[in-house]
Each structure stands twice: as C-alpha cells, then as structure tokens.
Motif scaffolding. Structure first.
Motif, PDB file in Angstrom:
ATOM      1  N   THR A  85       0.325-101.082  -6.285  1.00 24.43           N
ATOM      2  CA  THR A  85       0.748-100.398  -5.068  1.00 24.43           C
ATOM      3  C   THR A  85       0.949-101.421  -3.963  1.00 24.43           C
ATOM      4  O   THR A  85       0.395-102.526  -4.008  1.00 24.43           O
ATOM      5  CB  THR A  85      -0.296 -99.367  -4.593  1.00 24.43           C
ATOM      6  OG1 THR A  85      -1.487-100.047  -4.214  1.00 24.43           O
ATOM      7  CG2 THR A  85      -0.591 -98.339  -5.662  1.00 24.43           C
ATOM      8  N   MET A  90       6.607 -94.059 -10.085  1.00 30.93           N
ATOM      9  CA  MET A  90       7.162 -94.941  -9.058  1.00 30.93           C
ATOM     10  C   MET A  90       7.380 -94.195  -7.743  1.00 30.93           C
ATOM     11  O   MET A  90       7.728 -93.018  -7.732  1.00 30.93           O
ATOM     12  CB  MET A  90       8.486 -95.535  -9.532  1.00 30.93           C
ATOM     13  CG  MET A  90       8.337 -96.385 -10.792  1.00 30.93           C
ATOM     14  SD  MET A  90       7.305 -97.816 -10.559  1.00 30.93           S
ATOM     15  CE  MET A  90       8.380 -98.801  -9.574  1.00 30.93           C
ATOM     16  N   ASP A  91       7.168 -94.907  -6.647  1.00 33.94           N
ATOM     17  CA  ASP A  91       7.405 -94.427  -5.281  1.00 33.94           C
ATOM     18  C   ASP A  91       6.546 -93.220  -4.903  1.00 33.94           C
ATOM     19  O   ASP A  91       6.899 -92.457  -4.013  1.00 33.94           O
ATOM     20  CB  ASP A  91       8.889 -94.098  -5.060  1.00 33.94           C
ATOM     21  CG  ASP A  91       9.769 -95.324  -5.270  1.00 33.94           C
ATOM     22  OD1 ASP A  91       9.335 -96.434  -4.894  1.00 33.94           O
ATOM     23  OD2 ASP A  91      10.876 -95.180  -5.821  1.00 33.94           O
ATOM     24  N   LYS A  92       5.427 -93.049  -5.574  1.00 31.37           N
ATOM     25  CA  LYS A  92       4.504 -91.961  -5.220  1.00 31.37           C
ATOM     26  C   LYS A  92       3.248 -92.563  -4.604  1.00 31.37           C
ATOM     27  O   LYS A  92       2.866 -93.685  -4.911  1.00 31.37           O
ATOM     28  CB  LYS A  92       4.154 -91.126  -6.448  1.00 31.37           C
ATOM     29  CG  LYS A  92       5.360 -90.386  -6.996  1.00 31.37           C
ATOM     30  CD  LYS A  92       4.966 -89.396  -8.024  1.00 31.37           C
ATOM     31  CE  LYS A  92       6.221 -88.659  -8.491  1.00 31.37           C
ATOM     32  NZ  LYS A  92       5.970 -87.803  -9.602  1.00 31.37           N
ATOM     33  N   THR A  96       1.748 -96.947  -1.883  1.00 30.67           N
ATOM     34  CA  THR A  96       2.867 -96.435  -2.671  1.00 30.67           C
ATOM     35  C   THR A  96       2.985 -97.249  -3.951  1.00 30.67           C
ATOM     36  O   THR A  96       2.971 -98.483  -3.910  1.00 30.67           O
ATOM     37  CB  THR A  96       4.182 -96.538  -1.872  1.00 30.67           C
ATOM     38  OG1 THR A  96       4.024 -95.833  -0.647  1.00 30.67           O
ATOM     39  CG2 THR A  96       5.340 -95.953  -2.651  1.00 30.67           C
ATOM     40  N   ILE A 115       4.516 -99.311  -6.643  1.00 33.47           N
ATOM     41  CA  ILE A 115       5.747-100.101  -6.732  1.00 33.47           C
ATOM     42  C   ILE A 115       6.000-100.607  -8.156  1.00 33.47           C
ATOM     43  O   ILE A 115       7.089-101.064  -8.452  1.00 33.47           O
ATOM     44  CB  ILE A 115       5.735-101.279  -5.727  1.00 33.47           C
ATOM     45  CG1 ILE A 115       4.513-102.167  -5.923  1.00 33.47           C
ATOM     46  CG2 ILE A 115       5.817-100.759  -4.304  1.00 33.47           C
ATOM     47  CD1 ILE A 115       4.487-103.409  -5.060  1.00 33.47           C
TER      48      ILE A 115
END
Length: 140
Positions: free
Chosen positions: A61, A89-91, A66, A68
């Motif tokens: 992250t 991803m992107d969470k 987030t 990555i």
C-alpha cells in the motif's frame, strides 16, 4: 532390489529438497522486488492447510493505505507461482480488512480469508507504529 528402492528414495528426497529451495528463492525474490519502493507498506499473509490448497498473499500500500500492488499464490505443490490480484488494486486497506472480517462464518475454525487478514493486519500495525514514532523510512 532394496538397493534400487533406497536409491529411488534418495533421488526423490534430493529432488524435493531442490524444488523447495527454488520455491523459497522465488518467494524471497518476490518479497524483495515488491519491497523496492521509496515509501509504503508491505504486508504478507500465509494460510497453510494440512490438507488442501494453501494461500500466500503479498500486499503493498502507499502511505494513504491504498493497495498499489497485490499478488496471490494458491496451491499445494512447489510449482505454485504468484499471480496478480487486480480485484484488490486501488482499494483502501481499512475497507478491505472490514470486508474480509465479515466474510468469516461464526463458529468456523479457519477463516476463508485468513491470509488476506494477516497481510492487512501487518500493514495497519506498521502504519500505526510509524505514526506513533514519526519515522519516514520504508517499512516491511
């Protein structure tokens, strides 16, 4: 007769040793490659099963939490390899942890997302430790 059996046993044992060594080298290389970032957090989670498919997950992250980079390995043999996990991803790691915690059925001995939770808990613990100490170095 017994000589062939013993020789075959030794060859199989050496082959197992070699393949296990190669998988350990692959795992350590993957950890190293994901850890080469200027900042962020690396979390690893492992769910070993006595019988059945085991899981290893690697999450990276950024400072904001987030995801990555995410890789997951599932399998029962030394031939298992990491695969990308684009669904992660992107969470946000906080939201993912809450989601994974709710997926566990009450009364079940093993959580279905045990490896995922372990990786998330590592990341969150390191974030908390960093904010407490105020250091800016890479944490893994």
């Amino acid at each position: 007769m017994w000589g062939y059996f013993i020789a075959a046993f030794v060859v199989i044992w050496l082959l197992q040793f070699y393949l296990t060594f190669r998988q350990m080298k692959y795992y350590n290389g993957m950890i190293a490659s994901m850890g080469r970032r200027p900042s962020g957090y690396l979390g690893t989670g492992v769910d070993k099963r006595l019988l059945g498919i085991g899981t290893v997950i690697l999450l990276v992250t950024n400072e904001a939490g987030t995801v990555i980079d995410a890789k997951i390995m599932r399998g029962v043999t030394v031939f298992a390899r990491f695969a990308e996990a684009p669904e992660l991803m992107d969470k946000n790691i906080h939201e993912l942890k809450k989601q994974w915690e709710t997926e566990g059925a009450p009364g079940k001995k093993k959580h279905p997302k045990r490896a995922h939770l372990m990786a998330a808990q590592q990341i969150l613990a390191e974030q908390k430790r960093k904010h407490k100490k105020g250091d800016n170095k890479w944490i893994s």
